[in-house]
Design a protein around this motif. Structure first.
Motif, mmCIF file in Angstrom:
data_model
loop_
_atom_site.group_PDB
_atom_site.id
_atom_site.type_symbol
_atom_site.label_atom_id
_atom_site.label_comp_id
_atom_site.label_asym_id
_atom_site.label_seq_id
_atom_site.Cartn_x
_atom_site.Cartn_y
_atom_site.Cartn_z
ATOM 1 N N ASP A 1 4.834 32.484 12.006
ATOM 2 C CA ASP A 1 3.823 31.625 11.384
ATOM 3 C C ASP A 1 3.773 31.838 9.874
ATOM 4 N N LEU A 2 3.867 33.096 9.442
ATOM 5 C CA LEU A 2 3.841 33.379 8.003
ATOM 6 C C LEU A 2 5.065 32.783 7.320
ATOM 7 N N THR A 3 6.227 32.951 7.916
ATOM 8 C CA THR A 3 7.455 32.415 7.328
ATOM 9 C C THR A 3 7.382 30.902 7.176
ATOM 10 N N LEU A 4 6.856 30.237 8.191
ATOM 11 C CA LEU A 4 6.704 28.781 8.121
ATOM 12 C C LEU A 4 5.743 28.391 7.003
ATOM 13 N N THR A 5 4.653 29.112 6.874
ATOM 14 C CA THR A 5 3.668 28.810 5.829
ATOM 15 C C THR A 5 4.285 28.992 4.448
ATOM 16 N N LEU A 6 5.005 30.076 4.231
ATOM 17 C CA LEU A 6 5.623 30.312 2.926
ATOM 18 C C LEU A 6 6.646 29.224 2.612
ATOM 19 N N SER A 7 7.443 28.871 3.605
ATOM 20 C CA SER A 7 8.461 27.831 3.392
ATOM 21 C C SER A 7 7.829 26.485 3.065
ATOM 22 N N ARG A 8 6.714 26.194 3.704
ATOM 23 C CA ARG A 8 6.009 24.940 3.467
ATOM 24 C C ARG A 8 5.564 24.810 2.013
ATOM 25 N N HIS A 9 5.292 25.942 1.387
ATOM 26 C CA HIS A 9 4.825 25.923 0.002
ATOM 27 C C HIS A 9 5.942 26.180 -1.000
ATOM 28 N N GLY A 10 7.181 26.052 -0.553
ATOM 29 C CA GLY A 10 8.308 26.092 -1.471
ATOM 30 C C GLY A 10 8.897 27.462 -1.730
ATOM 31 N N LEU A 11 8.502 28.461 -0.946
ATOM 32 C CA LEU A 11 9.079 29.782 -1.125
ATOM 33 C C LEU A 11 10.248 29.959 -0.172
ATOM 34 N N SER A 12 11.334 30.493 -0.688
ATOM 35 C CA SER A 12 12.527 30.725 0.111
ATOM 36 C C SER A 12 12.466 32.133 0.702
ATOM 37 N N VAL A 13 12.246 32.219 2.003
ATOM 38 C CA VAL A 13 12.179 33.514 2.683
ATOM 39 C C VAL A 13 13.591 33.930 3.060
ATOM 40 N N PHE A 14 14.061 35.050 2.495
ATOM 41 C CA PHE A 14 15.449 35.452 2.723
ATOM 42 C C PHE A 14 15.581 36.857 3.287
ATOM 43 N N GLY A 15 14.474 37.492 3.597
ATOM 44 C CA GLY A 15 14.568 38.829 4.162
ATOM 45 C C GLY A 15 13.240 39.282 4.726
ATOM 46 N N GLY A 16 13.278 40.420 5.414
ATOM 47 C CA GLY A 16 12.042 40.986 5.942
ATOM 48 C C GLY A 16 12.205 41.535 7.337
ATOM 49 N N THR A 17 11.082 41.912 7.910
ATOM 50 C CA THR A 17 10.967 42.395 9.285
ATOM 51 C C THR A 17 9.720 41.738 9.871
ATOM 52 N N PRO A 18 9.363 42.012 11.123
ATOM 53 C CA PRO A 18 8.107 41.459 11.637
ATOM 54 C C PRO A 18 6.849 41.977 10.943
ATOM 55 N N LEU A 19 6.989 42.905 9.979
ATOM 56 C CA LEU A 19 5.817 43.401 9.246
ATOM 57 C C LEU A 19 5.748 42.910 7.807
ATOM 58 N N TYR A 20 6.814 42.321 7.290
ATOM 59 C CA TYR A 20 6.765 41.795 5.922
ATOM 60 C C TYR A 20 7.857 40.747 5.736
ATOM 61 N N ALA A 21 7.573 39.809 4.840
ATOM 62 C CA ALA A 21 8.541 38.759 4.510
ATOM 63 C C ALA A 21 8.859 38.836 3.026
ATOM 64 N N LEU A 22 10.134 38.792 2.687
ATOM 65 C CA LEU A 22 10.561 38.802 1.293
ATOM 66 C C LEU A 22 10.988 37.396 0.909
ATOM 67 N N ALA A 23 10.347 36.887 -0.124
ATOM 68 C CA ALA A 23 10.604 35.512 -0.561
ATOM 69 C C ALA A 23 11.061 35.505 -2.010
ATOM 70 N N GLY A 24 11.695 34.422 -2.389
ATOM 71 C CA GLY A 24 12.178 34.297 -3.751
ATOM 72 C C GLY A 24 11.734 32.995 -4.388
ATOM 73 N N LEU A 25 11.416 33.098 -5.661
ATOM 74 C CA LEU A 25 11.165 31.918 -6.486
ATOM 75 C C LEU A 25 11.319 32.319 -7.934
ATOM 76 N N ARG A 26 11.468 31.344 -8.806
ATOM 77 C CA ARG A 26 11.806 31.647 -10.193
ATOM 78 C C ARG A 26 10.728 32.485 -10.868
ATOM 79 N N SER A 27 9.489 32.200 -10.593
ATOM 80 C CA SER A 27 8.390 32.906 -11.262
ATOM 81 C C SER A 27 7.583 33.707 -10.254
ATOM 82 N N ALA A 28 8.191 34.748 -9.706
ATOM 83 C CA ALA A 28 7.493 35.579 -8.728
ATOM 84 C C ALA A 28 6.292 36.280 -9.358
ATOM 85 N N ASN A 29 6.464 36.761 -10.593
ATOM 86 C CA ASN A 29 5.347 37.428 -11.265
ATOM 87 C C ASN A 29 4.188 36.466 -11.497
ATOM 88 N N GLY A 30 4.532 35.233 -11.861
ATOM 89 C CA GLY A 30 3.487 34.237 -12.078
ATOM 90 C C GLY A 30 2.728 33.936 -10.804
#
Length: 333
Positions: A257-286
């Motif tokens: 569910d979390l991965t789907l939510t992040l993807s829906r908002h334009g974040l590319s989920v490229f790693g993680g486990t069932p306890l965390y998702a790692l996503a990428g975008l140009r302005s992660a700090n922002g």
């Protein structure tokens, strides 16, 4: 951010009270193992006894499928174990599969080893005596298969070296653990209790390896290193296989569910486990700061300015709060 999980900086910079914040900066299960309504009086009033310690070790040995020929020692969290490891393992060059949990490099650097960072575990330096990796890795969830780990360990054993594997998140990835497969290789494995069981404040962790290593570690930790409540809760939780199996399924579902939510908002989920998702975008700090203004704390990384990690929100209401905050935050970037 050296670590996730401390809201002090978040509150200092962005305000709010602790209860206002949704902390997604860790990989700790938001659904903790149920604590007893009452602890035994002895848990608080008596020094931890030998029987209680032996019961905990037996429960951990079974839960983690630790072979009988290996030693197993418990400590108040894996952090202290990894800090003491340099004093127990042979001298010589150290290589760490990177990027990964930053404390590993710090403790070996403090020991004067100047560890080399490996981008690929499959290309070992010819002189490496100690190779350390986190499996599955934090923060990207990369998983090294057991067969490959055994081959690496055999190479190091022939050199008189050691493979150190931090399995902090192995509880949530079936088949990930190297522990059941260790024979006569020089391997040391760290296991964390608090992440999967959601009880990080209990401070409980384990080290498995050759009896000579675990005996020396136990001597360094000395008597009564674990509290009575930690012994009681740890033993009960590690024996509770029904809770563990049900929780593992729940975490997988909620991560989907979390991965789907992040993807829906334009974040590319490229790693993680069932306890965390790692996503990428140009302005992660922002994005991190925009969410922080809405009292949601995520994990960012100095070495990877396009990475942002999300722990599980814990339930539909918190996931909806994150979704709404993401919709607003992405408009600000």
């Amino acid at each position: 951010m050296e670590h996730g999980g401390d809201l002090t900086l978040a509150i200092e910079r962005f305000g709010g009270a602790r209860e206002d914040w949704l902390d997604l900066s860790t990989g700790i299960n938001p659904y903790h193992y149920p604590l007893p309504s009452e602890f035994s009086a002895a848990a608080w009033t008596a020094l931890p006894g030998k029987v209680a310690s032996e019961q905990l070790i037996a429960a951990a040995r079974q839960a983690y499928a630790v072979p009988e020929h290996l030693g197993l020692v418990a400590a108040p969290g894996t952090q202290i174990l990894l800090s003491l490891l340099p004093s127990l393992l042979p001298a010589g060059p150290v290589a760490i599969a990177s990027p990964t949990y930053s404390s590993h490099k710090k403790v070996w650097t403090r020991d004067g080893r100047a560890p080399v960072e490996l981008s690929s575990i499959y290309a070992l330096p010819a002189d490496a005596q100690i190779v350390l990796l986190v499996n599955p890795n934090n923060p990207d969830g990369q998983l090294i298969d057991v067969k490959s780990l055994k081959e690496i360990a055999r190479t190091l054993t022939e050199r008189g070296g050691f493979l150190v594997v931090d399995e902090a998140f192995a509880d949530v990835v079936p088949g990930a653990s190297l522990l059941p497969h260790i024979q006569d290789e020089n391997i040391v494995v760290l296991r964390s209790f608090g992440k999967f069981f959601g009880l990080a404040g209990l401070r409980l962790g384990f080290l498995a390896g050759a009896q000579a290593i675990t005996s020396k570690m136990a001597a360094l930790l000395e008597s009564w290193c674990l509290s009575g409540p930690a012994l009681e809760v740890g033993t009960t939780a590690l024996r509770d296989t029904a809770w563990q199996e049900a929780m593992a399924r729940r975490l997988v579902d909620e991560m989907a569910d979390l991965t789907l939510t992040l993807s829906r908002h334009g974040l590319s989920v490229f790693g993680g486990t069932p306890l965390y998702a790692l996503a990428g975008l140009r302005s992660a700090n922002g994005l991190h700061e925009a969410l922080a203004r809405r009292q949601i704390w995520t994990r960012i990384f100095d070495y990877a300015p396009t990475w942002v990690r999300f722990g599980l929100p814990g339930g539909a209401e918190n996931l909806e709060r994150l979704s709404e905050a993401l919709a607003e935050a992405m408009q600000e970037l």
